[in-house]
Design an enzyme around this catalytic site. Structure first.
Site, PDB file in Angstrom:
ATOM      1  N   ASN A   1       0.833  -1.201   0.000  1.00 18.95           N
ATOM      2  CA  ASN A   1       0.000   0.000   0.000  1.00 18.95           C
ATOM      3  C   ASN A   1       0.870   1.254   0.000  1.00 18.95           C
ATOM      4  OD1 ASN A   1       0.623  -0.828   2.700  1.00 18.95           O
ATOM      5  ND2 ASN A   1      -0.980   0.476   3.529  1.00 18.95           N
ATOM      6  N   ILE A   2       0.458   2.186  -0.822  1.00 15.30           N
ATOM      7  CA  ILE A   2       1.185   3.449  -0.987  1.00 15.30           C
ATOM      8  C   ILE A   2       0.211   4.577  -0.680  1.00 15.30           C
ATOM      9  CG2 ILE A   2       2.542   4.879  -2.575  1.00 15.30           C
ATOM     10  CD1 ILE A   2       3.840   2.119  -2.011  1.00 15.30           C
ATOM     11  N   GLU A   3       0.406   5.210   0.458  1.00 18.69           N
ATOM     12  CA  GLU A   3      -0.546   6.237   0.895  1.00 18.69           C
ATOM     13  C   GLU A   3      -0.190   7.605   0.340  1.00 18.69           C
ATOM     14  OE1 GLU A   3      -0.865   5.768   5.176  1.00 18.69           O
ATOM     15  OE2 GLU A   3      -2.093   3.959   4.869  1.00 18.69           O
TER      16      GLU A   3
ATOM     17  N   GLU B   1      -3.112  -4.717  -2.923  1.00 22.52           N
ATOM     18  CA  GLU B   1      -3.624  -5.677  -3.913  1.00 22.52           C
ATOM     19  C   GLU B   1      -3.700  -5.043  -5.300  1.00 22.52           C
ATOM     20  OE1 GLU B   1      -4.805  -4.824  -0.991  1.00 22.52           O
ATOM     21  OE2 GLU B   1      -6.009  -6.392  -0.062  1.00 22.52           O
TER      22      GLU B   1
ATOM     23  N   CYS C   1     -10.700  -3.304  -4.097  1.00 20.70           N
ATOM     24  CA  CYS C   1      -9.716  -4.287  -4.580  1.00 20.70           C
ATOM     25  C   CYS C   1     -10.392  -5.556  -5.081  1.00 20.70           C
ATOM     26  CB  CYS C   1      -8.702  -4.605  -3.482  1.00 20.70           C
ATOM     27  SG  CYS C   1      -7.541  -3.251  -3.225  1.00 20.70           S
TER      28      CYS C   1
ATOM     29  N   CYS D   1      -4.106   0.648  -2.586  1.00 18.15           N
ATOM     30  CA  CYS D   1      -3.987  -0.571  -1.775  1.00 18.15           C
ATOM     31  C   CYS D   1      -2.924  -1.514  -2.367  1.00 18.15           C
ATOM     32  CB  CYS D   1      -5.310  -1.328  -1.730  1.00 18.15           C
ATOM     33  SG  CYS D   1      -6.614  -0.511  -0.809  1.00 18.15           S
TER      34      CYS D   1
ATOM     35  N   CYS E   1     -10.199  -4.977   0.496  1.00 16.64           N
ATOM     36  CA  CYS E   1     -11.325  -4.036   0.533  1.00 16.64           C
ATOM     37  C   CYS E   1     -12.201  -4.241  -0.710  1.00 16.64           C
ATOM     38  CB  CYS E   1     -10.822  -2.602   0.606  1.00 16.64           C
ATOM     39  SG  CYS E   1     -10.208  -1.950  -0.964  1.00 16.64           S
TER      40      CYS E   1
HETATM   41  N1  THU Z   1      -5.297  -1.257   2.481  1.00 19.40           N
HETATM   42  C1  THU Z   1      -4.770  -2.144   1.577  1.00 19.40           C
HETATM   43  O1  THU Z   1      -3.624  -1.974   1.129  1.00 19.40           O
HETATM   44  N2  THU Z   1      -5.528  -3.184   1.176  1.00 19.40           N
HETATM   45  C2  THU Z   1      -6.803  -3.425   1.613  1.00 19.40           C
HETATM   46  O2  THU Z   1      -7.463  -4.310   1.098  1.00 19.40           O
HETATM   47  C3  THU Z   1      -7.350  -2.637   2.716  1.00 19.40           C
HETATM   48  C4  THU Z   1      -6.631  -1.369   3.018  1.00 19.40           C
HETATM   49  C5  THU Z   1      -4.475  -0.122   2.912  1.00 19.40           C
HETATM   50  C6  THU Z   1      -4.961   1.202   2.434  1.00 19.40           C
HETATM   51  C7  THU Z   1      -4.394   2.126   3.488  1.00 19.40           C
HETATM   52  O3  THU Z   1      -3.066   2.464   3.142  1.00 19.40           O
HETATM   53  C8  THU Z   1      -4.365   1.288   4.743  1.00 19.40           C
HETATM   54  O4  THU Z   1      -4.467  -0.048   4.319  1.00 19.40           O
HETATM   55  C9  THU Z   1      -5.472   1.601   5.717  1.00 19.40           C
HETATM   56  O5  THU Z   1      -6.712   1.551   5.112  1.00 19.40           O
END
Ligand code: THU
Length: 129
Positions: free
Chosen positions: A38-40, A51, A85, A49, A82
């Site tokens: 995940n890259i915010e 995935e 995804c 996300c 999520c």
């Molecule tokens: N996140 C994912 O990478 N995959 C998911 O299926 C659920 C959420 C990440 C997004 C965000 O960076 C962090 O988790 C919190 O939501």
């Protein structure tokens, strides 16, 4: 390296300064393995996300036939992909009932589903004119 090991290693590549929730994903598509994390973003909604990062990497490499997915987090119980995804992954699943998604956590707990179970009656290109 197994998909689980790849997902665990990918978790270390997460950029999650806001949520502190680090996610690693690994998948096999068209017989090859790909990773994502995940890259915010400071503009929260632009966050990608793990995935989807993995699936985009696979698709860019020409691997569009999704076979299996593993997600690695520190969540207890292991957290599943999520909704966004699930939809994104389904685009590349020829038969979502044959694509296994496994969530694993640092304690070694596991949960498994098929993509069809995670996204029943999902929207697909077949709906479009
Ligand atoms: N996140 C994912 O990478 N995959 C998911 O299926 C659920 C959420 C990440 C997004 C965000 O960076 C962090 O988790 C919190 O939501």
């Amino acid at each position: 390296m197994s998909l689980e090991d790849l997902a665990k290693a990918a978790q270390q590549k997460a950029y999650a300064p806001y949520s502190k929730f680090r996610v690693g994903a690994a998948l096999r598509a068209s017989g090859k393995e790909y990773e994502g994390a995940n890259i915010e973003n400071a503009s929260y909604s632009l966050t990608i996300c793990a995935e989807r990062a993995a699936m985009v990497t696979a698709a860019v490499a020409g691997s569009r036939d999704l076979e299996e997915v593993v997600v690695f987090t520190d969540a207890w119980p292991p957290s599943s992909p999520c909704g966004a995804c699930r939809q994104f992954l389904s685009e590349f699943a020829a038969d979502p009932s044959k694509v296994t998604v496994t969530a694993v956590n640092a304690a070694g707990q596991r949960r498994s589903w098929t993509l069809a179970e995670l996204l029943p009656d999902g929207f697909s290109g077949r709906e479009l004119p």
